[in-house]
Design a protein around this motif. Structure first.
Motif, mmCIF file in Angstrom:
data_model
loop_
_atom_site.group_PDB
_atom_site.id
_atom_site.type_symbol
_atom_site.label_atom_id
_atom_site.label_comp_id
_atom_site.label_asym_id
_atom_site.label_seq_id
_atom_site.Cartn_x
_atom_site.Cartn_y
_atom_site.Cartn_z
ATOM 1 N N ALA A 14 9.585 6.575 -15.110
ATOM 2 C CA ALA A 14 9.454 5.849 -16.381
ATOM 3 C C ALA A 14 8.352 6.457 -17.239
ATOM 4 C CB ALA A 14 9.155 4.390 -16.132
ATOM 5 N N THR A 16 6.330 6.101 -20.761
ATOM 6 C CA THR A 16 6.001 5.135 -21.814
ATOM 7 C C THR A 16 5.158 5.829 -22.876
ATOM 8 O OG1 THR A 16 6.002 3.325 -20.223
ATOM 9 C CG2 THR A 16 4.910 2.927 -22.346
ATOM 10 N N SER A 55 10.131 4.683 -25.003
ATOM 11 C CA SER A 55 10.567 4.608 -23.607
ATOM 12 C C SER A 55 11.592 5.703 -23.305
ATOM 13 C CB SER A 55 11.170 3.232 -23.315
ATOM 14 O OG SER A 55 11.712 3.195 -22.011
ATOM 15 N N THR A 57 13.453 7.884 -19.730
ATOM 16 C CA THR A 57 13.600 8.055 -18.278
ATOM 17 C C THR A 57 13.639 9.562 -18.009
ATOM 18 O OG1 THR A 57 14.838 6.005 -18.067
ATOM 19 C CG2 THR A 57 15.018 7.581 -16.255
#
Length: 432
Positions: A14, A16, A55, A57
Protein backbone atom coordinates in the motif's frame (compact mmCIF):
# COMPACT_ATOMS: atom_id res chain seq x y z
CA UNK A 1 8.65 12.08 -18.20
CA UNK A 2 8.35 11.65 -14.44
CA UNK A 3 5.76 12.57 -11.77
CA UNK A 4 7.18 13.85 -8.44
CA UNK A 5 4.35 15.86 -6.86
CA UNK A 6 4.13 15.47 -3.04
CA UNK A 7 5.69 12.69 -0.89
CA UNK A 8 4.83 9.04 -0.20
CA UNK A 9 4.87 6.31 2.41
CA UNK A 10 4.74 2.56 1.64
CA UNK A 11 3.66 -0.18 4.00
CA UNK A 12 3.64 -3.58 2.36
CA UNK A 13 1.94 -3.18 -1.01
CA UNK A 14 0.00 0.00 0.00
CA UNK A 15 1.42 3.33 -1.16
CA UNK A 16 -0.08 6.46 0.46
CA UNK A 17 0.60 9.89 -0.99
CA UNK A 18 0.64 13.30 0.68
CA UNK A 19 -0.01 16.27 -1.62
CA UNK A 20 -0.34 13.91 -4.57
CA UNK A 21 -2.97 13.64 -7.33
CA UNK A 22 -2.44 10.26 -8.98
CA UNK A 23 -5.74 10.60 -10.88
CA UNK A 24 -5.02 14.04 -12.37
CA UNK A 25 -6.20 14.36 -15.95
CA UNK A 26 -3.37 13.85 -18.41
CA UNK A 27 -0.91 12.73 -15.75
CA UNK A 28 -0.44 9.41 -17.61
CA UNK A 29 -0.09 7.54 -14.30
CA UNK A 30 -1.31 4.00 -15.02
CA UNK A 31 -0.85 0.40 -14.06
CA UNK A 32 2.63 -0.81 -14.94
CA UNK A 33 4.38 2.48 -14.29
CA UNK A 34 7.59 2.32 -12.24
CA UNK A 35 7.77 4.01 -8.83
CA UNK A 36 11.21 4.82 -7.39
CA UNK A 37 11.30 5.59 -3.67
CA UNK A 38 14.28 7.88 -3.07
CA UNK A 39 15.50 6.09 0.06
CA UNK A 40 19.07 4.99 0.77
CA UNK A 41 19.43 2.70 -0.96
CA UNK A 42 16.59 3.50 -3.43
CA UNK A 43 13.74 0.99 -3.80
CA UNK A 44 11.84 0.28 -7.04
CA UNK A 45 8.16 -0.75 -7.34
CA UNK A 46 5.56 -1.26 -10.09
CA UNK A 47 2.00 0.11 -9.93
CA UNK A 48 -0.62 -2.66 -10.01
CA UNK A 49 -3.70 -0.56 -9.10
CA UNK A 50 -4.66 3.12 -8.74
CA UNK A 51 -6.87 3.60 -5.70
CA UNK A 52 -7.28 7.38 -5.83
CA UNK A 53 -5.47 10.67 -5.84
CA UNK A 54 -3.35 9.58 -2.83
CA UNK A 55 -3.52 5.79 -3.02
CA UNK A 56 -1.65 3.19 -5.13
CA UNK A 57 -1.08 -0.53 -4.92
CA UNK A 58 2.47 -1.52 -5.78
CA UNK A 59 4.57 -4.64 -6.07
CA UNK A 60 6.78 -5.99 -4.57
CA UNK A 61 5.93 -5.28 -0.93
CA UNK A 62 8.17 -2.69 0.65
CA UNK A 63 10.83 -4.18 2.95
CA UNK A 64 11.63 -2.37 5.01
CA UNK A 65 8.59 -0.06 5.11
CA UNK A 66 9.13 3.38 3.64
CA UNK A 67 8.33 6.23 6.07
CA UNK A 68 6.00 9.17 5.37
CA UNK A 69 7.55 12.20 3.73
CA UNK A 70 9.75 10.19 1.42
CA UNK A 71 10.41 11.74 -1.96
CA UNK A 72 9.72 9.63 -5.03
CA UNK A 73 9.50 9.57 -8.83
CA UNK A 74 7.01 7.81 -11.11
CA UNK A 75 8.34 7.03 -14.55
CA UNK A 76 5.50 7.96 -16.90
CA UNK A 77 7.27 6.75 -20.05
CA UNK A 78 9.80 4.00 -19.58
CA UNK A 79 11.16 4.48 -23.07
CA UNK A 80 10.17 5.49 -26.56
CA UNK A 81 9.13 1.93 -27.22
CA UNK A 82 5.95 1.09 -29.13
CA UNK A 83 4.49 -0.47 -25.99
CA UNK A 84 5.07 2.67 -23.95
CA UNK A 85 3.62 4.92 -26.63
CA UNK A 86 0.54 2.72 -26.92
CA UNK A 87 0.01 2.90 -23.20
CA UNK A 88 0.28 6.72 -23.21
CA UNK A 89 -2.25 7.03 -26.05
CA UNK A 90 -4.63 4.63 -24.34
CA UNK A 91 -4.44 6.59 -21.09
CA UNK A 92 -5.07 9.88 -22.93
CA UNK A 93 -8.11 8.43 -24.73
CA UNK A 94 -9.42 7.09 -21.43
CA UNK A 95 -9.11 10.56 -19.87
CA UNK A 96 -10.99 12.26 -22.72
CA UNK A 97 -13.64 9.53 -22.75
CA UNK A 98 -14.19 10.06 -19.02
CA UNK A 99 -14.48 13.84 -19.55
CA UNK A 100 -16.91 13.50 -22.47
CA UNK A 101 -19.09 11.13 -20.48
CA UNK A 102 -19.17 13.63 -17.62
CA UNK A 103 -20.04 16.52 -19.94
CA UNK A 104 -22.82 14.45 -21.50
CA UNK A 105 -24.26 13.85 -18.04
CA UNK A 106 -24.15 17.60 -17.37
CA UNK A 107 -25.86 18.51 -20.64
CA UNK A 108 -28.64 15.93 -20.29
CA UNK A 109 -29.08 15.99 -16.55
CA UNK A 110 -32.32 17.18 -14.93
CA UNK A 111 -30.76 17.24 -11.45
CA UNK A 112 -27.29 17.96 -10.02
CA UNK A 113 -24.46 15.97 -11.69
CA UNK A 114 -21.15 15.02 -10.00
CA UNK A 115 -18.04 14.66 -12.18
CA UNK A 116 -14.26 14.56 -11.58
CA UNK A 117 -12.11 17.17 -13.30
CA UNK A 118 -8.31 16.98 -12.89
CA UNK A 119 -8.91 14.69 -9.95
CA UNK A 120 -11.23 17.18 -8.21
CA UNK A 121 -14.83 16.12 -7.60
CA UNK A 122 -17.25 18.82 -8.81
CA UNK A 123 -21.08 18.94 -8.54
CA UNK A 124 -22.91 21.10 -11.09
CA UNK A 125 -26.62 21.46 -12.04
CA UNK A 126 -27.77 19.53 -15.07
CA UNK A 127 -28.53 21.81 -18.03
CA UNK A 128 -32.11 20.58 -18.33
CA UNK A 129 -32.77 21.79 -14.80
CA UNK A 130 -31.81 25.36 -15.71
CA UNK A 131 -34.19 28.04 -17.03
CA UNK A 132 -33.91 28.71 -20.73
CA UNK A 133 -34.68 31.79 -22.72
CA UNK A 134 -38.31 31.89 -23.77
CA UNK A 135 -41.73 31.43 -22.15
CA UNK A 136 -42.11 31.57 -18.39
CA UNK A 137 -43.03 27.90 -18.18
CA UNK A 138 -39.38 27.12 -18.89
CA UNK A 139 -38.57 28.27 -15.35
CA UNK A 140 -38.49 25.30 -13.01
CA UNK A 141 -36.98 26.86 -9.89
CA UNK A 142 -36.05 30.25 -8.40
CA UNK A 143 -34.73 28.79 -5.17
CA UNK A 144 -31.59 30.89 -5.31
CA UNK A 145 -33.46 34.19 -5.55
CA UNK A 146 -32.75 36.54 -2.63
CA UNK A 147 -34.27 39.79 -3.93
CA UNK A 148 -38.04 39.91 -4.48
CA UNK A 149 -39.17 40.51 -8.05
CA UNK A 150 -40.89 43.86 -8.53
CA UNK A 151 -44.46 44.12 -9.79
CA UNK A 152 -43.11 45.32 -13.15
CA UNK A 153 -41.05 42.13 -13.34
CA UNK A 154 -44.10 39.98 -12.71
CA UNK A 155 -43.56 39.62 -8.95
CA UNK A 156 -45.11 41.20 -5.87
CA UNK A 157 -42.20 43.29 -4.66
CA UNK A 158 -42.29 41.50 -1.31
CA UNK A 159 -41.04 38.36 0.44
CA UNK A 160 -44.04 37.71 2.70
CA UNK A 161 -47.71 37.20 1.96
CA UNK A 162 -48.73 40.20 4.08
CA UNK A 163 -46.21 42.51 2.43
CA UNK A 164 -47.24 41.23 -1.00
CA UNK A 165 -50.89 42.12 -0.33
CA UNK A 166 -49.80 45.60 0.75
CA UNK A 167 -47.65 46.07 -2.34
CA UNK A 168 -50.50 44.93 -4.58
CA UNK A 169 -52.95 47.29 -2.88
CA UNK A 170 -55.15 44.49 -1.54
CA UNK A 171 -57.31 45.19 1.50
CA UNK A 172 -58.25 42.98 4.40
CA UNK A 173 -60.92 41.15 2.38
CA UNK A 174 -58.14 39.54 0.32
CA UNK A 175 -57.60 37.06 3.17
CA UNK A 176 -61.29 36.25 3.64
CA UNK A 177 -63.14 33.35 2.10
CA UNK A 178 -66.41 33.78 0.27
CA UNK A 179 -69.43 32.49 2.17
CA UNK A 180 -72.24 33.32 4.53
CA UNK A 181 -70.53 32.87 7.89
CA UNK A 182 -68.96 35.43 10.20
CA UNK A 183 -65.81 37.05 8.76
CA UNK A 184 -66.54 35.78 5.26
CA UNK A 185 -67.11 37.88 2.13
CA UNK A 186 -70.72 37.96 0.98
CA UNK A 187 -71.07 37.14 -2.70
CA UNK A 188 -73.91 37.75 -5.14
CA UNK A 189 -76.83 35.60 -4.10
CA UNK A 190 -75.85 35.17 -0.45
CA UNK A 191 -78.98 35.70 1.65
CA UNK A 192 -80.66 36.52 -1.67
CA UNK A 193 -78.73 39.77 -2.00
CA UNK A 194 -77.62 40.75 -5.45
CA UNK A 195 -80.67 39.35 -7.22
CA UNK A 196 -81.88 41.89 -9.74
CA UNK A 197 -84.70 42.02 -12.25
CA UNK A 198 -86.39 44.35 -14.65
CA UNK A 199 -90.03 43.89 -13.77
CA UNK A 200 -92.90 44.52 -16.14
CA UNK A 201 -96.47 44.05 -15.05
CA UNK A 202 -97.39 42.78 -11.59
CA UNK A 203 -94.61 42.93 -9.01
CA UNK A 204 -94.22 39.30 -7.95
CA UNK A 205 -90.93 39.58 -6.08
CA UNK A 206 -92.24 40.54 -2.66
CA UNK A 207 -90.88 37.36 -1.13
CA UNK A 208 -87.26 38.01 -2.14
CA UNK A 209 -84.54 40.00 -0.49
CA UNK A 210 -83.29 41.77 -3.56
CA UNK A 211 -82.45 44.90 -5.50
CA UNK A 212 -85.12 45.50 -8.14
CA UNK A 213 -85.89 47.87 -10.96
CA UNK A 214 -89.29 48.37 -12.53
CA UNK A 215 -90.12 49.28 -16.10
CA UNK A 216 -93.93 49.35 -16.05
CA UNK A 217 -96.73 50.81 -13.94
CA UNK A 218 -98.25 48.50 -11.29
CA UNK A 219 -100.90 48.81 -8.61
CA UNK A 220 -98.32 48.28 -5.88
CA UNK A 221 -95.80 50.85 -7.08
CA UNK A 222 -96.26 54.62 -6.75
CA UNK A 223 -96.09 57.14 -9.53
CA UNK A 224 -95.67 55.91 -13.06
CA UNK A 225 -94.11 52.63 -11.97
CA UNK A 226 -90.58 53.31 -13.12
CA UNK A 227 -87.91 53.23 -10.45
CA UNK A 228 -85.76 51.10 -8.17
CA UNK A 229 -86.46 49.38 -4.86
CA UNK A 230 -84.80 47.32 -2.16
CA UNK A 231 -86.94 44.47 -0.89
CA UNK A 232 -86.16 43.16 2.59
CA UNK A 233 -88.02 40.01 3.69
CA UNK A 234 -88.55 38.67 7.19
CA UNK A 235 -89.93 35.11 7.35
CA UNK A 236 -91.48 33.13 10.16
CA UNK A 237 -92.37 29.69 8.81
CA UNK A 238 -95.02 30.43 6.18
CA UNK A 239 -95.67 33.99 7.33
CA UNK A 240 -93.60 36.80 5.94
CA UNK A 241 -93.42 40.55 5.93
CA UNK A 242 -91.71 42.34 3.08
CA UNK A 243 -90.56 45.92 3.29
CA UNK A 244 -89.89 47.87 0.13
CA UNK A 245 -87.82 50.99 0.17
CA UNK A 246 -87.26 52.68 -3.15
CA UNK A 247 -87.74 55.64 -5.41
CA UNK A 248 -90.13 56.26 -8.25
CA UNK A 249 -91.49 59.28 -10.04
CA UNK A 250 -88.96 61.45 -8.21
CA UNK A 251 -90.11 60.29 -4.77
CA UNK A 252 -88.66 58.05 -2.11
CA UNK A 253 -91.26 55.72 -0.62
CA UNK A 254 -91.84 52.93 1.88
CA UNK A 255 -94.31 50.08 1.47
CA UNK A 256 -95.13 46.98 3.54
CA UNK A 257 -96.67 43.66 2.57
CA UNK A 258 -97.61 41.05 5.17
CA UNK A 259 -98.54 37.86 3.32
CA UNK A 260 -101.15 39.13 0.88
CA UNK A 261 -102.02 42.36 2.70
CA UNK A 262 -100.41 45.29 0.88
CA UNK A 263 -100.11 48.66 2.53
CA UNK A 264 -100.34 51.92 0.64
CA UNK A 265 -97.03 53.38 -0.47
CA UNK A 266 -96.13 56.58 1.30
CA UNK A 267 -93.29 58.97 0.87
CA UNK A 268 -90.52 58.95 3.42
CA UNK A 269 -88.97 62.12 2.05
CA UNK A 270 -89.48 64.64 -0.72
CA UNK A 271 -86.70 64.79 -3.25
CA UNK A 272 -85.80 66.28 -6.59
CA UNK A 273 -88.53 67.75 -8.74
CA UNK A 274 -91.27 66.87 -6.21
CA UNK A 275 -90.36 69.78 -3.87
CA UNK A 276 -89.61 73.47 -4.02
CA UNK A 277 -88.29 75.93 -1.47
CA UNK A 278 -90.61 78.95 -1.21
CA UNK A 279 -89.65 82.57 -0.63
CA UNK A 280 -89.82 82.02 3.13
CA UNK A 281 -87.37 79.10 3.09
CA UNK A 282 -89.94 76.34 3.52
CA UNK A 283 -89.96 73.09 1.56
CA UNK A 284 -93.26 72.52 -0.22
CA UNK A 285 -94.60 69.80 -2.44
CA UNK A 286 -94.41 70.97 -6.04
CA UNK A 287 -94.78 70.06 -9.68
CA UNK A 288 -94.75 72.81 -12.37
CA UNK A 289 -93.53 75.78 -10.29
CA UNK A 290 -92.20 79.18 -11.40
CA UNK A 291 -90.34 81.56 -9.07
CA UNK A 292 -90.60 85.26 -10.02
CA UNK A 293 -88.41 88.16 -8.78
CA UNK A 294 -89.13 91.91 -8.68
CA UNK A 295 -87.45 92.79 -11.99
CA UNK A 296 -89.15 89.99 -13.90
CA UNK A 297 -86.36 87.45 -13.57
CA UNK A 298 -87.76 83.95 -13.17
CA UNK A 299 -86.80 80.36 -12.59
CA UNK A 300 -88.65 77.24 -13.76
CA UNK A 301 -88.29 73.70 -12.53
CA UNK A 302 -88.14 70.60 -14.73
CA UNK A 303 -91.89 70.36 -15.24
CA UNK A 304 -92.49 74.06 -15.93
CA UNK A 305 -89.70 74.28 -18.51
CA UNK A 306 -90.83 76.28 -21.52
CA UNK A 307 -92.70 78.96 -19.60
CA UNK A 308 -91.67 82.61 -19.86
CA UNK A 309 -92.26 85.64 -17.57
CA UNK A 310 -92.44 89.30 -18.61
CA UNK A 311 -92.71 92.31 -16.26
CA UNK A 312 -95.36 94.51 -17.88
CA UNK A 313 -95.20 97.30 -15.33
CA UNK A 314 -95.12 97.96 -11.60
CA UNK A 315 -96.49 94.88 -9.89
CA UNK A 316 -97.54 93.13 -13.11
CA UNK A 317 -95.94 89.85 -14.28
CA UNK A 318 -97.21 87.91 -17.28
CA UNK A 319 -96.58 84.15 -17.32
CA UNK A 320 -96.81 82.62 -20.79
CA UNK A 321 -96.46 79.06 -22.01
CA UNK A 322 -98.66 77.66 -19.22
CA UNK A 323 -102.27 76.50 -19.10
CA UNK A 324 -103.70 78.44 -16.17
CA UNK A 325 -102.98 77.49 -12.57
CA UNK A 326 -102.44 74.01 -11.21
CA UNK A 327 -105.38 72.82 -9.08
CA UNK A 328 -103.59 71.14 -6.19
CA UNK A 329 -105.17 70.97 -2.76
CA UNK A 330 -101.72 71.10 -1.19
CA UNK A 331 -101.48 74.66 -2.50
CA UNK A 332 -105.05 75.64 -1.76
CA UNK A 333 -106.83 74.32 -4.85
CA UNK A 334 -107.42 76.09 -8.19
CA UNK A 335 -107.23 79.53 -6.60
CA UNK A 336 -104.31 78.90 -4.31
CA UNK A 337 -101.30 78.13 -6.44
CA UNK A 338 -99.17 80.92 -4.94
CA UNK A 339 -96.65 81.47 -2.19
CA UNK A 340 -95.82 85.07 -1.23
CA UNK A 341 -93.02 86.46 0.93
CA UNK A 342 -93.55 87.31 4.60
CA UNK A 343 -91.70 89.38 7.18
CA UNK A 344 -89.88 88.02 10.20
CA UNK A 345 -93.18 87.78 12.03
CA UNK A 346 -94.67 85.67 9.23
CA UNK A 347 -96.96 88.50 8.11
CA UNK A 348 -97.58 88.80 4.34
CA UNK A 349 -95.74 91.71 2.72
CA UNK A 350 -97.95 91.98 -0.37
CA UNK A 351 -101.43 91.35 -1.69
CA UNK A 352 -101.64 89.17 -4.77
CA UNK A 353 -104.26 88.89 -7.52
CA UNK A 354 -104.26 87.22 -10.92
CA UNK A 355 -106.08 86.86 -14.19
CA UNK A 356 -106.13 83.79 -16.45
CA UNK A 357 -106.26 84.83 -20.07
CA UNK A 358 -108.00 82.93 -22.87
CA UNK A 359 -104.70 81.53 -24.14
CA UNK A 360 -103.89 80.08 -20.70
CA UNK A 361 -101.34 82.74 -19.78
CA UNK A 362 -101.55 84.11 -16.23
CA UNK A 363 -101.19 87.78 -15.29
CA UNK A 364 -99.99 88.06 -11.70
CA UNK A 365 -100.53 91.39 -9.89
CA UNK A 366 -98.90 92.38 -6.61
CA UNK A 367 -99.98 95.22 -4.23
CA UNK A 368 -98.60 96.84 -1.12
CA UNK A 369 -99.92 95.33 2.08
CA UNK A 370 -99.84 96.88 5.54
CA UNK A 371 -100.63 95.40 8.90
CA UNK A 372 -102.35 98.25 10.80
CA UNK A 373 -103.18 96.13 13.84
CA UNK A 374 -99.54 95.20 14.38
CA UNK A 375 -97.06 97.22 16.49
CA UNK A 376 -95.51 100.15 14.64
CA UNK A 377 -92.33 98.25 13.75
CA UNK A 378 -94.29 95.44 12.10
CA UNK A 379 -96.91 97.41 10.11
CA UNK A 380 -94.95 97.35 6.80
CA UNK A 381 -95.62 101.02 6.14
CA UNK A 382 -93.63 102.76 3.41
CA UNK A 383 -93.52 106.49 2.75
CA UNK A 384 -95.54 107.51 -0.32
CA UNK A 385 -97.09 104.02 -0.74
CA UNK A 386 -100.56 103.25 0.55
CA UNK A 387 -102.35 100.02 1.32
CA UNK A 388 -103.37 98.38 -1.99
CA UNK A 389 -101.07 100.42 -4.25
CA UNK A 390 -99.41 98.39 -7.04
CA UNK A 391 -95.86 97.47 -6.02
CA UNK A 392 -93.17 95.15 -7.30
CA UNK A 393 -92.28 91.99 -5.44
CA UNK A 394 -90.08 92.92 -2.43
CA UNK A 395 -86.39 93.16 -3.31
CA UNK A 396 -84.33 89.96 -2.95
CA UNK A 397 -87.52 87.95 -2.48
CA UNK A 398 -89.75 86.08 -4.92
CA UNK A 399 -93.20 84.67 -5.32
CA UNK A 400 -93.88 81.04 -6.32
CA UNK A 401 -96.67 80.25 -8.79
CA UNK A 402 -97.79 76.68 -9.44
CA UNK A 403 -99.06 76.54 -12.99
CA UNK A 404 -100.80 74.03 -15.20
CA UNK A 405 -98.93 72.86 -18.28
CA UNK A 406 -100.35 72.17 -21.76
CA UNK A 407 -100.23 68.68 -23.22
CA UNK A 408 -97.53 69.73 -25.69
CA UNK A 409 -95.15 71.07 -23.02
CA UNK A 410 -91.57 69.81 -22.94
CA UNK A 411 -92.22 67.82 -19.79
CA UNK A 412 -95.45 66.19 -20.97
CA UNK A 413 -93.89 65.20 -24.28
CA UNK A 414 -90.97 63.59 -22.45
CA UNK A 415 -93.41 61.70 -20.25
CA UNK A 416 -95.37 60.47 -23.26
CA UNK A 417 -92.18 59.27 -24.97
CA UNK A 418 -91.05 57.51 -21.78
CA UNK A 419 -94.44 55.83 -21.45
CA UNK A 420 -94.36 54.67 -25.06
CA UNK A 421 -90.88 53.25 -24.58
CA UNK A 422 -91.98 51.54 -21.37
CA UNK A 423 -95.06 50.03 -22.99
CA UNK A 424 -93.03 48.82 -25.96
CA UNK A 425 -90.50 47.21 -23.59
CA UNK A 426 -93.30 45.49 -21.69
CA UNK A 427 -94.77 44.23 -24.96
CA UNK A 428 -91.41 42.91 -26.13
CA UNK A 429 -90.85 41.09 -22.85
CA UNK A 430 -94.33 39.56 -23.03
CA UNK A 431 -93.72 38.29 -26.60
CA UNK A 432 -90.44 36.71 -25.50
Amino acid sequence: MIYTTGTIAISGNALTGTGTNFTAAGSLIRNGCTVIALTSPAQVFQITAIGGAASLTVTPAASPAIPAGTKYSILLSDSLSVDGLAQDIAETFTMYQRYMSGFADVMNGTTDVTITINGVVVTVPGQKSLAKKGANNDITSLSGLTTALSIDQGGTGAKTAADARTKLGLGSSATLNAGSSLNEVVTVGTFGLGFSANITGVLDYWDRTAFLSTTAATDSFPGNGQGTVISVVHRNNTTYASRWIGSADGRAFFQLKSNNALSAAFEICLIGKSVTVDSNGFVKKASPVINIWADGRFETNEESEGCNVTRNGVGEYLIEGCHGLNADAAWGGIDGGFEIPTDRNKQPLIWLDYEVNADGSVLVKTYHRTNPDAPAFARNQQEGIKEGDPVDIPADQFISVRVGMPSDSIWNKQQEEAMETMNQSAQDNTEQ
